[in-house]
Each structure stands twice: as C-alpha cells, then as structure tokens.
Design an enzyme around this catalytic site. Sequence first.
Site, PDB file in Angstrom:
ATOM      1  N   ARG A 226       1.190  -1.350  -0.210  1.00  0.00           N
ATOM      2  CA  ARG A 226       0.174  -0.351   0.138  1.00  0.00           C
ATOM      3  C   ARG A 226       0.591   1.208  -0.168  1.00  0.00           C
ATOM      4  O   ARG A 226       2.116   1.319   0.458  1.00  0.00           O
ATOM      5  CB  ARG A 226      -0.826  -0.295   0.740  1.00  0.00           C
ATOM      6  CG  ARG A 226      -2.353  -0.473   1.171  1.00  0.00           C
ATOM      7  CD  ARG A 226      -3.207  -0.678  -0.339  1.00  0.00           C
ATOM      8  NE  ARG A 226      -4.182  -0.913  -0.001  1.00  0.00           N
ATOM      9  CZ  ARG A 226      -4.605  -2.117  -0.540  1.00  0.00           C
ATOM     10  NH1 ARG A 226      -3.378  -2.646  -1.743  1.00  0.00           N
ATOM     11  NH2 ARG A 226      -5.375  -3.061  -1.077  1.00  0.00           N
ATOM     12  N   HIS A 274      -1.176   0.819  -9.964  1.00  0.00           N
ATOM     13  CA  HIS A 274      -2.308   0.414  -8.726  1.00  0.00           C
ATOM     14  C   HIS A 274      -3.017  -1.143  -9.586  1.00  0.00           C
ATOM     15  O   HIS A 274      -3.999  -1.196  -9.059  1.00  0.00           O
ATOM     16  CB  HIS A 274      -3.378   0.079  -7.313  1.00  0.00           C
ATOM     17  CG  HIS A 274      -3.443  -0.263  -6.467  1.00  0.00           C
ATOM     18  ND1 HIS A 274      -4.226   0.175  -5.543  1.00  0.00           N
ATOM     19  CD2 HIS A 274      -4.299  -1.567  -6.235  1.00  0.00           C
ATOM     20  CE1 HIS A 274      -4.067  -0.725  -5.074  1.00  0.00           C
ATOM     21  NE2 HIS A 274      -4.089  -1.730  -4.770  1.00  0.00           N
TER      22      HIS A 274
HETATM   23  P1  NDP Z   1      -2.183 -12.233   4.582  1.00  0.00           P
HETATM   24  O1  NDP Z   1      -2.975 -11.266   5.056  1.00  0.00           O
HETATM   25  O2  NDP Z   1      -2.204 -12.983   3.590  1.00  0.00           O
HETATM   26  O3  NDP Z   1      -1.175 -12.098   5.395  1.00  0.00           O
HETATM   27  C1  NDP Z   1       0.087 -10.688   5.542  1.00  0.00           C
HETATM   28  C2  NDP Z   1       1.208 -11.211   5.944  1.00  0.00           C
HETATM   29  O4  NDP Z   1       1.935  -9.820   6.420  1.00  0.00           O
HETATM   30  C3  NDP Z   1       1.519 -12.167   6.948  1.00  0.00           C
HETATM   31  O5  NDP Z   1       2.245 -12.936   6.773  1.00  0.00           O
HETATM   32  C4  NDP Z   1       1.931 -11.581   8.126  1.00  0.00           C
HETATM   33  O6  NDP Z   1       2.233 -12.093   9.328  1.00  0.00           O
HETATM   34  C5  NDP Z   1       2.079 -10.570   7.188  1.00  0.00           C
HETATM   35  N1  NDP Z   1       2.448  -9.467   8.423  1.00  0.00           N
HETATM   36  C6  NDP Z   1       1.847  -8.300   9.165  1.00  0.00           C
HETATM   37  N2  NDP Z   1       1.553  -7.314   9.822  1.00  0.00           N
HETATM   38  C7  NDP Z   1       3.164  -7.675   9.834  1.00  0.00           C
HETATM   39  C8  NDP Z   1       3.930  -6.936  10.345  1.00  0.00           C
HETATM   40  N3  NDP Z   1       3.834  -5.804  11.716  1.00  0.00           N
HETATM   41  N4  NDP Z   1       4.733  -7.205  10.411  1.00  0.00           N
HETATM   42  C9  NDP Z   1       5.766  -8.668   9.971  1.00  0.00           C
HETATM   43  N5  NDP Z   1       5.011  -9.065   9.254  1.00  0.00           N
HETATM   44  C10 NDP Z   1       3.444  -8.676   9.004  1.00  0.00           C
HETATM   45  O7  NDP Z   1      -2.325 -10.251   3.160  1.00  0.00           O
HETATM   46  P2  NDP Z   1      -2.794 -11.262   1.766  1.00  0.00           P
HETATM   47  O8  NDP Z   1      -0.887 -11.912   0.840  1.00  0.00           O
HETATM   48  O9  NDP Z   1      -3.344 -11.486   0.878  1.00  0.00           O
HETATM   49  O10 NDP Z   1      -1.746  -9.946   0.766  1.00  0.00           O
HETATM   50  C11 NDP Z   1      -0.654  -8.413   1.426  1.00  0.00           C
HETATM   51  C12 NDP Z   1      -1.141  -7.056   0.952  1.00  0.00           C
HETATM   52  O11 NDP Z   1      -0.620  -7.460  -0.600  1.00  0.00           O
HETATM   53  C13 NDP Z   1      -2.697  -6.285   1.035  1.00  0.00           C
HETATM   54  O12 NDP Z   1      -3.231  -6.343   2.368  1.00  0.00           O
HETATM   55  C14 NDP Z   1      -2.253  -5.767   0.637  1.00  0.00           C
HETATM   56  O13 NDP Z   1      -1.715  -4.639   1.140  1.00  0.00           O
HETATM   57  C15 NDP Z   1      -0.988  -6.339  -0.967  1.00  0.00           C
HETATM   58  N6  NDP Z   1      -1.875  -5.939  -1.968  1.00  0.00           N
HETATM   59  C16 NDP Z   1      -1.685  -5.601  -3.332  1.00  0.00           C
HETATM   60  C17 NDP Z   1      -2.497  -5.493  -4.788  1.00  0.00           C
HETATM   61  C18 NDP Z   1      -2.186  -4.450  -5.234  1.00  0.00           C
HETATM   62  O14 NDP Z   1      -2.367  -4.682  -6.829  1.00  0.00           O
HETATM   63  N7  NDP Z   1      -1.217  -4.260  -5.193  1.00  0.00           N
HETATM   64  C19 NDP Z   1      -3.544  -7.125  -4.576  1.00  0.00           C
HETATM   65  C20 NDP Z   1      -3.322  -7.608  -3.398  1.00  0.00           C
HETATM   66  C21 NDP Z   1      -3.035  -7.597  -2.666  1.00  0.00           C
HETATM   67  P3  NDP Z   1       1.673 -13.427   9.813  1.00  0.00           P
HETATM   68  O15 NDP Z   1       1.708 -14.140   9.015  1.00  0.00           O
HETATM   69  O16 NDP Z   1       2.794 -13.688  11.275  1.00  0.00           O
HETATM   70  O17 NDP Z   1      -0.134 -13.341  10.746  1.00  0.00           O
END
Ligand code: NDP
Length: 311
Positions: A226, A274
């Site tokens: 983001r 995006h």
């Molecule tokens: P998930 O919720 O499946 O995974 C999120 C990951 O981030 C997890 O491994 C989580 O850790 C980790 N995480 C969250 N907070 C922290 C932190 N404070 N420190 C370290 N690691 C952290 O999300 P998705 O994989 O489905 O999607 C990820 C993001 O990608 C979306 O939220 C969006 O922002 C972005 N996105 C962008 C798109 C685009 O077109 N540009 C399209 C789709 C998504 P843990 O495993 O420990 O919970």
Amino acid sequence: MRCALVSRTLDLRGYLGAEIGRFADRIEIVDHRSDGKDADVRLAVAWHPPDDAFERYPNLQAVCSIGAGVDNIIACPSLRPGIEVVRVVDPAQAQMMSGFVAWHVIGHQRRFATYLGQQRDRIWQRLSQRHAQDVPVAILGYGEIGQRVAADLSQLGFPVLVWSRTAKPAPPPIRGFHGPSGLAAMLDETEVLVNLLPLTQETEGILNRELFNRMRRGGYLVQVGRGEHLVDEDLLAALESGQLDGAALDVFATEPLAPAHPFWRHPKIVVTPHDASDVRIEAVAATLVAAADAIGAGQRPPYAIDRNRGY
Ligand code: NDP
C-alpha cells in the site's frame, strides 16, 4: 439476506455485473443511500466507504472487501467494533501478483532498463549478466500472496527470504524471518525487496531511509503493498545516493498519483496504476455468498480478519 453496496470511488453494481444475478435467490442487493436507516441490511460489500456509511445499518454484521486488503474499510469511522470485516482470498490473484513481481525482479537482475536506454540510442552492447542465485530477494509479508510469490521466485533460482509478524515455517531453500530483529537480519542480506504487507498501524511508513540503508547497496524495491508503507522522500534520497538502483511502484498514498509527483518522471522508477493483480469477480461473489451463508447460520464468515491485528 439484504446486502448494501457501499463505495465512494466505485460503481460496485457495475463492478459485480452479472454475478449479482447468480446469487439473487439468496442475496438481495441494495445500493447505499446516505439518508435514513436500513434495519434489514446485515451484510455489505464496501470499497472506500464514506465516513458515515455504516451508521445507516444498525444490524450490520459483516462487511466484505472486494480485494485482499481491508485497510480502506477498517479506516472508516462508522465501522462499529463488532462488525466482521471479510477479505477476498483468490489463488488466481496470487498467481498474477507473482508474475508481476517476477517481471520486475528479473528486470533488475537482467538490467532491462539499461537495455531499453541502449535501444533508444541504437547501441549494440552486451552487459555483464548475473545469475539468479546471486540476487537475494526478500519479501515483506508471507501470507496468501507472499507465499505464492516466494515459491515462484525460488523456483526461478533466486535465494528467497521471507518476513512475517509471527514465526512461520518456510520450505527450504526459502528462509523465514519474523519480528523486528528478524527484519534487520534479513535486510543485511537483501538486494531486491518486495513489499507485500497489509497496511496497519505497525506497517505504515516501514519503507523508510533506515530500512533502505540496511539493504545491499544498489538494491531494488518492488512496492505492491500500500502507498502508505512508503516514505516517498526517503525513496527519492536512496535513489539519489545510489543506495537503491531502482524501484517499481504500483501503489501510492494518493491514487491516482498526482501529475506533478516526482515519481512519474524519475529515470529509475517504474510506475504502474495499482494494477499488479486483481481478484476475479467470481472470487468476490463466492466470498459474499459464503459470508451470507455463515451469517445466516450464526457463524463467523470465512476470511474474516482479526480487527485487533488490522489484517
Ligand atoms: P495476508 O493477510 O495473507 O498476509 C499478510 C502477511 O503480512 C502475513 O505473513 C503477516 O504475518 C505479515 N504481516 C502483517 N503485519 C506484519 C508486521 N507488523 N510485521 C511483519 N509481518 C507482518 O495478506 P495477502 O498476502 O493476501 O495480501 C498482502 C497485501 O498485499 C494486502 O494487504 C495488500 O496490501 C497487498 N495487495 C496489493 C495488490 C496490488 O494490486 N498492488 C493486490 C493484492 C494485495 P503473519 O503471517 O505472522 O500473520
């Protein structure tokens, strides 16, 4: 079940299109209006909802996003604490994201930007090339999408490092890191950094000067999380100093990116609107139907996020 469509940026009825007809026998879709109350609405589909949107629905139980991220819904002031927020998990989206990331990682490894410049000047000159195994790639976020991206990059021969909030097993040769100390250790080895984090209070501004300075000199950023993850001035400074050699940016704090923004014309930045990967409309519809079924049965909808964690 009655479901309201709530967005200030998108025509959600047009977006869902023919899918609405497929579940019309189970879900009655209504358009959001700003006046009065609608006590029958128990479900909503939302994308960048107006601040007061959910005041209108006293019995709202769940709000479905139309994407993997839910930050724009959680930020809505009228979203009461008890309301579930549901995201879309779509393997086809993860696959599409993986291709987008591989494009930029290989573009950096194979120096495509330099070749484009050479073509412009009609220069026939081979550049020294590096093998994938010499270009370590780190991924911030090892969730639904990060796992797919990591597996595919590893298959292509890149050493892959992944970072999550909690400890998560990663299949060798992928190496897992977690927490703040894990991030520091991982960055010391990182040449290409891929941001696939959700936007939360903890992750906002994470792509900053301190982080860039820990990476290998001449590194590369693939920013697909983001826009608010990135401190824009710190990226420009890292590119200026040569700490970073380039960046591919797909998301921005303000979208569309303002015409005057320096990212547009920067020679070391690739801007995309995006568009790294979309969920399929069918996946959104399936998420909505599953949420309606769960609410009807008095259960928690699948893929409801943890509101305390913010993702
Ligand atoms: P998930 O919720 O499946 O995974 C999120 C990951 O981030 C997890 O491994 C989580 O850790 C980790 N995480 C969250 N907070 C922290 C932190 N404070 N420190 C370290 N690691 C952290 O999300 P998705 O994989 O489905 O999607 C990820 C993001 O990608 C979306 O939220 C969006 O922002 C972005 N996105 C962008 C798109 C685009 O077109 N540009 C399209 C789709 C998504 P843990 O495993 O420990 O919970």
